[in-house]
Design a protein around this motif. Sequence first.
Motif, mmCIF file in Angstrom:
data_model
loop_
_atom_site.group_PDB
_atom_site.id
_atom_site.type_symbol
_atom_site.label_atom_id
_atom_site.label_comp_id
_atom_site.label_asym_id
_atom_site.label_seq_id
_atom_site.Cartn_x
_atom_site.Cartn_y
_atom_site.Cartn_z
ATOM 1 N N ASP A 51 0.834 -1.201 0.000
ATOM 2 C CA ASP A 51 0.000 0.000 0.000
ATOM 3 C C ASP A 51 0.869 1.250 0.000
ATOM 4 O O ASP A 51 2.050 1.197 0.358
ATOM 5 C CB ASP A 51 -0.897 0.031 1.248
ATOM 6 N N ASN A 52 0.265 2.386 -0.362
ATOM 7 C CA ASN A 52 0.955 3.667 -0.238
ATOM 8 C C ASN A 52 1.349 3.855 1.222
ATOM 9 O O ASN A 52 0.563 3.599 2.125
ATOM 10 C CB ASN A 52 0.050 4.821 -0.677
ATOM 11 N N GLY A 53 2.580 4.279 1.433
ATOM 12 C CA GLY A 53 3.061 4.503 2.794
ATOM 13 C C GLY A 53 3.553 3.261 3.506
ATOM 14 O O GLY A 53 3.896 3.314 4.686
ATOM 15 N N ALA A 54 3.602 2.131 2.809
ATOM 16 C CA ALA A 54 4.028 0.873 3.439
ATOM 17 C C ALA A 54 5.542 0.803 3.644
ATOM 18 O O ALA A 54 6.019 0.013 4.440
ATOM 19 C CB ALA A 54 3.562 -0.319 2.608
ATOM 20 N N GLY A 55 6.303 1.606 2.892
ATOM 21 C CA GLY A 55 7.753 1.612 3.064
ATOM 22 C C GLY A 55 8.542 1.120 1.866
ATOM 23 O O GLY A 55 9.738 0.874 1.981
ATOM 24 N N LYS A 56 7.910 0.989 0.703
ATOM 25 C CA LYS A 56 8.626 0.511 -0.485
ATOM 26 C C LYS A 56 9.766 1.456 -0.868
ATOM 27 O O LYS A 56 10.904 1.023 -1.047
ATOM 28 C CB LYS A 56 7.651 0.363 -1.665
ATOM 29 N N SER A 57 9.478 2.737 -0.971
ATOM 30 C CA SER A 57 10.524 3.716 -1.317
ATOM 31 C C SER A 57 11.555 3.832 -0.204
ATOM 32 O O SER A 57 12.748 4.019 -0.467
ATOM 33 C CB SER A 57 9.908 5.086 -1.608
ATOM 34 N N THR A 58 11.112 3.714 1.028
ATOM 35 C CA THR A 58 12.044 3.754 2.167
ATOM 36 C C THR A 58 13.021 2.590 2.072
ATOM 37 O O THR A 58 14.229 2.761 2.285
ATOM 38 C CB THR A 58 11.277 3.721 3.501
ATOM 39 N N LEU A 59 12.529 1.407 1.732
ATOM 40 C CA LEU A 59 13.405 0.243 1.582
ATOM 41 C C LEU A 59 14.435 0.482 0.480
ATOM 42 O O LEU A 59 15.618 0.166 0.650
ATOM 43 C CB LEU A 59 12.598 -1.023 1.302
ATOM 44 N N ILE A 60 14.018 1.075 -0.618
ATOM 45 C CA ILE A 60 14.954 1.384 -1.703
ATOM 46 C C ILE A 60 16.023 2.362 -1.209
ATOM 47 O O ILE A 60 17.213 2.169 -1.454
ATOM 48 C CB ILE A 60 14.213 1.939 -2.940
ATOM 49 N N ARG A 61 15.610 3.397 -0.486
ATOM 50 C CA ARG A 61 16.578 4.359 0.045
ATOM 51 C C ARG A 61 17.518 3.682 1.058
ATOM 52 O O ARG A 61 18.689 4.038 1.155
ATOM 53 C CB ARG A 61 15.859 5.561 0.655
ATOM 54 N N MET A 62 17.007 2.705 1.790
ATOM 55 C CA MET A 62 17.866 1.947 2.715
ATOM 56 C C MET A 62 18.920 1.157 1.935
ATOM 57 O O MET A 62 20.088 1.120 2.319
ATOM 58 C CB MET A 62 17.023 1.023 3.591
ATOM 59 N N ILE A 63 18.508 0.528 0.837
ATOM 60 C CA ILE A 63 19.454 -0.224 0.002
ATOM 61 C C ILE A 63 20.507 0.722 -0.576
ATOM 62 O O ILE A 63 21.670 0.358 -0.732
ATOM 63 C CB ILE A 63 18.711 -0.997 -1.116
ATOM 64 N N LEU A 64 20.109 1.957 -0.848
ATOM 65 C CA LEU A 64 21.042 2.968 -1.357
ATOM 66 C C LEU A 64 21.927 3.551 -0.260
ATOM 67 O O LEU A 64 22.768 4.407 -0.520
ATOM 68 C CB LEU A 64 20.269 4.099 -2.055
#
Length: 183
Positions: free
Chosen positions: A38-51
Amino acid sequence: MEESVIKIQNAGIKLGKFIMKPVNLEIPRGYIVGIQGDNGAGKSTLIRMILGKYMNMQGHIYVNCCDAVTQRCSALQKVGFISQDHSLFMGENAIENEKKYAPFYTDWDSEVYHMWMNEMELSMSKNLQAFSTGEYIKYQLAFAAAYRPDVLLLDEPTANLDTVFRDDFLRILQKFVADYDMT
């Protein structure tokens, strides 16, 4: 056993009120993997963590055996990132962007860069800010192909794109996996 190009061990983070519970995940080389939520679930956050963008995260993330936080420069040498965010020199053209970025990539291949620019029918002399959304995504793909990252992270790259380009985009990703052994 297949080699893991991304290894996530108990990686979580607290950002204000947002809490991402610890994640464990291993992604083998050569796979196309999607993260759904869902929106806000953390998908983009996980990508930024990998970066490696969060020094305060718990756990560990490894990209090609390099710690994404403590060995960020080494890890990022082999990671490409594609999104609709404008993170390159938007007021300059493809030639100027190549001159600025190529020295930072040990595996930069100008011939491959120009071949993909031609393949995607993109102008080398047009400023990036004048590219349409689809052209900018294509440009990022050509840019990534030039230094052949082992991992290509995509943050909703096909949102707001026409269906014809979405089909082309999937074809290009399959070609990157087959020809460049990307994950």
